[in-house]
Write a protein that holds these residues in place. Structure first.
Motif, PDB file in Angstrom:
ATOM      1  N   PRO A 107     -50.872  31.208 -21.648  1.00 48.76           N
ATOM      2  CA  PRO A 107     -50.242  30.035 -21.042  1.00 48.76           C
ATOM      3  C   PRO A 107     -49.332  29.291 -22.027  1.00 48.76           C
ATOM      4  O   PRO A 107     -48.284  28.779 -21.641  1.00 48.76           O
ATOM      5  N   GLU A 108     -49.704  29.249 -23.303  1.00 53.81           N
ATOM      6  CA  GLU A 108     -48.887  28.569 -24.301  1.00 53.81           C
ATOM      7  C   GLU A 108     -47.532  29.242 -24.457  1.00 53.81           C
ATOM      8  O   GLU A 108     -46.499  28.570 -24.578  1.00 53.81           O
ATOM      9  N   GLN A 109     -47.513  30.571 -24.459  1.00 52.15           N
ATOM     10  CA  GLN A 109     -46.246  31.299 -24.550  1.00 52.15           C
ATOM     11  C   GLN A 109     -45.376  31.031 -23.328  1.00 52.15           C
ATOM     12  O   GLN A 109     -44.157  30.894 -23.447  1.00 52.15           O
ATOM     13  N   ALA A 110     -45.998  30.953 -22.156  1.00 54.73           N
ATOM     14  CA  ALA A 110     -45.241  30.683 -20.931  1.00 54.73           C
ATOM     15  C   ALA A 110     -44.630  29.287 -20.966  1.00 54.73           C
ATOM     16  O   ALA A 110     -43.459  29.104 -20.609  1.00 54.73           O
ATOM     17  N   LEU A 111     -45.402  28.302 -21.407  1.00 56.50           N
ATOM     18  CA  LEU A 111     -44.891  26.933 -21.491  1.00 56.50           C
ATOM     19  C   LEU A 111     -43.785  26.819 -22.538  1.00 56.50           C
ATOM     20  O   LEU A 111     -42.812  26.098 -22.353  1.00 56.50           O
ATOM     21  N   ALA A 169     -41.731  29.297 -23.432  1.00 55.46           N
ATOM     22  CA  ALA A 169     -40.559  29.984 -22.883  1.00 55.46           C
ATOM     23  C   ALA A 169     -39.848  29.123 -21.846  1.00 55.46           C
ATOM     24  O   ALA A 169     -38.627  29.172 -21.717  1.00 55.46           O
ATOM     25  N   ALA A 170     -40.603  28.313 -21.105  1.00 54.49           N
ATOM     26  CA  ALA A 170     -40.024  27.460 -20.064  1.00 54.49           C
ATOM     27  C   ALA A 170     -39.549  26.116 -20.613  1.00 54.49           C
ATOM     28  O   ALA A 170     -39.029  25.296 -19.863  1.00 54.49           O
ATOM     29  N   GLY A 171     -39.727  25.886 -21.903  1.00 55.49           N
ATOM     30  CA  GLY A 171     -39.217  24.670 -22.533  1.00 55.49           C
ATOM     31  C   GLY A 171     -40.133  23.465 -22.424  1.00 55.49           C
ATOM     32  O   GLY A 171     -39.728  22.349 -22.694  1.00 55.49           O
ATOM     33  N   TYR A 172     -41.401  23.665 -22.054  1.00 58.33           N
ATOM     34  CA  TYR A 172     -42.324  22.555 -21.902  1.00 58.33           C
ATOM     35  C   TYR A 172     -43.267  22.382 -23.078  1.00 58.33           C
ATOM     36  O   TYR A 172     -44.079  21.487 -23.099  1.00 58.33           O
ATOM     37  N   LEU A 173     -43.174  23.256 -24.059  1.00 57.56           N
ATOM     38  CA  LEU A 173     -44.048  23.185 -25.226  1.00 57.56           C
ATOM     39  C   LEU A 173     -43.218  23.537 -26.453  1.00 57.56           C
ATOM     40  O   LEU A 173     -42.609  24.597 -26.502  1.00 57.56           O
ATOM     41  N   ARG A 174     -43.188  22.641 -27.381  1.00 59.14           N
ATOM     42  CA  ARG A 174     -42.446  22.874 -28.626  1.00 59.14           C
ATOM     43  C   ARG A 174     -43.466  23.050 -29.744  1.00 59.14           C
ATOM     44  O   ARG A 174     -44.292  22.174 -29.983  1.00 59.14           O
ATOM     45  N   LEU A 175     -43.385  24.176 -30.412  1.00 62.49           N
ATOM     46  CA  LEU A 175     -44.295  24.441 -31.531  1.00 62.49           C
ATOM     47  C   LEU A 175     -43.625  24.015 -32.827  1.00 62.49           C
ATOM     48  O   LEU A 175     -42.421  24.199 -32.994  1.00 62.49           O
ATOM     49  N   PRO A 176     -44.401  23.467 -33.768  1.00 55.24           N
ATOM     50  CA  PRO A 176     -43.805  23.024 -35.045  1.00 55.24           C
ATOM     51  C   PRO A 176     -43.300  24.172 -35.891  1.00 55.24           C
ATOM     52  O   PRO A 176     -43.592  25.264 -35.756  1.00 55.24           O
TER      53      PRO A 176
END
Length: 91
Positions: free
Chosen positions: A78-82, A84-91
């Motif tokens: 789910p983290e990869q999907a979010l 890819a969709a621009g809803y999760l930014r990883l540091p």
């Protein structure tokens, strides 16, 4: 007669995560699993795989390499999907 395709075990978790952030997505099943609206407004063809060992089908590999190279995401969590969709930014 064509049989129904099995969905990956993580498919429901990934679609639930997209739904939780109100990300518009459609289950299209061919040539990829999902069509996802990115946070910036463009569409992404998203293929859900159970793990890193799972290979793309020839039609999916063609879509990834030739047709929509920049708008294709292969996700396993789910983290990869979010992300890819621009809803999760990883540091």
């Amino acid at each position: 007669m064509r049989r129904a395709a099995r969905s990956d075990a993580n498919h429901t978790q990934i679609t639930a995560a997209l739904r939780a952030v109100n990300c518009h997505h459609w289950q299209i099943n061919w040539p990829t699993d999902l069509l996802v609206c990115h946070r910036d407004g463009y569409l992404i063809a998203m293929e859900i795989k159970r793990d890193a060992k799972a290979k793309l089908k020839p039609s999916q590999a063609y879509i990834q390499s030739a047709v929509i190279r920049s708008a294709f995401a292969r996700v396993e969590t789910p983290e990869q999907a979010l992300q890819a969709a621009g809803y999760l930014r990883l540091p």
